[in-house]
Design an enzyme around this catalytic site. Structure first.
Site, PDB file in Angstrom:
ATOM      1  N   TYR A 113      -0.018 -13.274  -4.668  1.00 20.74           N
ATOM      2  CA  TYR A 113       0.278 -11.846  -4.882  1.00 20.74           C
ATOM      3  C   TYR A 113      -1.015 -11.023  -4.910  1.00 20.74           C
ATOM      4  O   TYR A 113      -1.129 -10.009  -4.214  1.00 20.74           O
ATOM      5  CB  TYR A 113       1.050 -11.648  -6.186  1.00 20.74           C
ATOM      6  CG  TYR A 113       1.224 -10.194  -6.529  1.00 20.74           C
ATOM      7  CD1 TYR A 113       2.073  -9.377  -5.781  1.00 20.74           C
ATOM      8  CD2 TYR A 113       0.523  -9.607  -7.581  1.00 20.74           C
ATOM      9  CE1 TYR A 113       2.225  -8.029  -6.075  1.00 20.74           C
ATOM     10  CE2 TYR A 113       0.677  -8.263  -7.894  1.00 20.74           C
ATOM     11  CZ  TYR A 113       1.525  -7.474  -7.140  1.00 20.74           C
ATOM     12  OH  TYR A 113       1.665  -6.135  -7.427  1.00 20.74           O
ATOM     13  N   LYS A 154      -2.560  -8.000  -2.455  1.00 22.66           N
ATOM     14  CA  LYS A 154      -2.946  -6.660  -2.903  1.00 22.66           C
ATOM     15  C   LYS A 154      -4.430  -6.379  -2.609  1.00 22.66           C
ATOM     16  O   LYS A 154      -4.818  -5.234  -2.383  1.00 22.66           O
ATOM     17  CB  LYS A 154      -2.629  -6.490  -4.391  1.00 22.66           C
ATOM     18  CG  LYS A 154      -1.120  -6.497  -4.671  1.00 22.66           C
ATOM     19  CD  LYS A 154      -0.381  -5.386  -3.911  1.00 22.66           C
ATOM     20  CE  LYS A 154       1.081  -5.298  -4.231  1.00 22.66           C
ATOM     21  NZ  LYS A 154       1.790  -4.223  -3.540  1.00 22.66           N
TER      22      LYS A 154
END
Ligand code: NAP
Length: 259
Positions: A152, A156
């Site tokens: 994740y 980002k």
């Protein structure tokens, strides 16, 4: 003519609050997410309250070329998108070695590929017109590697790096790209990422989706390249630049915790 904002992930959380903000400003909306019922309810609420026009596109953006399908639909409608908000995204909590590949592959597709394709398609039109604003929702997790959220936070980091670079490329073309970086925020994110055991959402520092959306809207409208929500988050992401990288990773592991 009213400006139009296209918002992905508008059925919940930060995206839903961004839809409310744009509607209150009198902007027409194109709302994209998978939950048709939630989007239709939001359309009814915002059209009735603000006298705007809302178009719903129910789409799973983790399917390859879904962004192109959205773009083709808005182009066929002859809609000019003035504001593009790439907000749809989700996380996954746990050790990389244990987590499921299918969920990670979907996350990579949604958080990075769909966002990139959407940006390319609408940016080309914005540059031709010489106007437009894009918000790409990154995270404070973009600034450091994060054990227990390895994939994740890497997605980002991509969103942040990509957005800053392209924003620079188009800075003389009347278009801006803002990377919004929220910290922990009360939305459906914690449940979607299966983060029940994490320390991240336990403190008093957890923000509301409304405050993040208001902050992000202002940052996008003033053309800021990077917008980190919350002064503690701002200090945290900047202080990591002055600490040895291996220590940053250790601290991140402590802050996020593990399953
Ligand atoms: N909340 C936090 O702590 C936090 C912190 C930093 C960054 N962020 C980022 O903020 C953004 C918004 O998340 P949120 O916190 O508001 O979480 P949320 O409440 O779970 O909202 C996520 C939104 O994305 C949509 N979505 C998820 N998968 C999708 C798919 N495959 N195709 C299309 N739409 C999809 C969801 O709608 P459907 O389920 O209806 O498709 C929903 O509208 C994300 O990019 C997230 O990574 C959140």
């Amino acid at each position: 003519m009213k400006p139009t904002a296209l918002i992905t992930g508008a059925s919940n959380g930060i995206g839903l609050e961004l839809a409310r903000i744009h509607a209150a400003k009198g902007d027409n909306l194109i709302l994209v997410a998978r939950s048709t019922d939630k989007l239709m309810a939001l359309k009814a609420e915002l059209e009735q309250k603000h006298g705007i026009s809302v178009h719903v596109i129910a789409k799973d953006l983790s399917v390859p070329d879904a962004s192109k399908a959205v773009y083709d639909e808005t182009t066929a409608m002859n809609v000019k998108v003035d504001y593009l908000i790439n907000n749809a995204g989700f996380g996954d909590y746990g050790m990389f070695v244990d987590n499921k590949w299918d969920k990670e592959a979907q996350m990579i597709q949604l958080n990075m590929t769909a966002l990139t394709q959407m940006t390319k398609l609408y940016l080309q039109d914005m540059v031709k017109r010489g106007s437009g604003r894009i918000m790409n929702v990154a995270s404070t997790g973009a600034f450091q590697p994060a054990p227990s959220m390895a994939v994740y936070c890497a997605t980002k980091a991509y969103v942040l790096s990509f957005s800053e670079a392209v924003n620079n490329e188009v800075s003389d073309k009347g278009v801006s790209i803002t990377a919004l970086c929220p910290g922990a925020t009360t939305t459906g994110f914690e449940a979607a990422a299966d983060m029940g055991n994490s320390n991240l959402f336990k403190g008093s520092m957890v923000a509301s989706a409304k405050s993040v959306a208001e902050y992000g809207y202002k940052a996008m409208m003033s053309g800021e390249a990077v917008a980190v929500h919350g002064w503690m988050n701002y200090i945290m992401v900047n202080s990591s630049r002055f600490v040895p990288r291996n220590l940053v990773v250790k601290i991140a592991r402590k802050v996020i915790g593990s399953k």
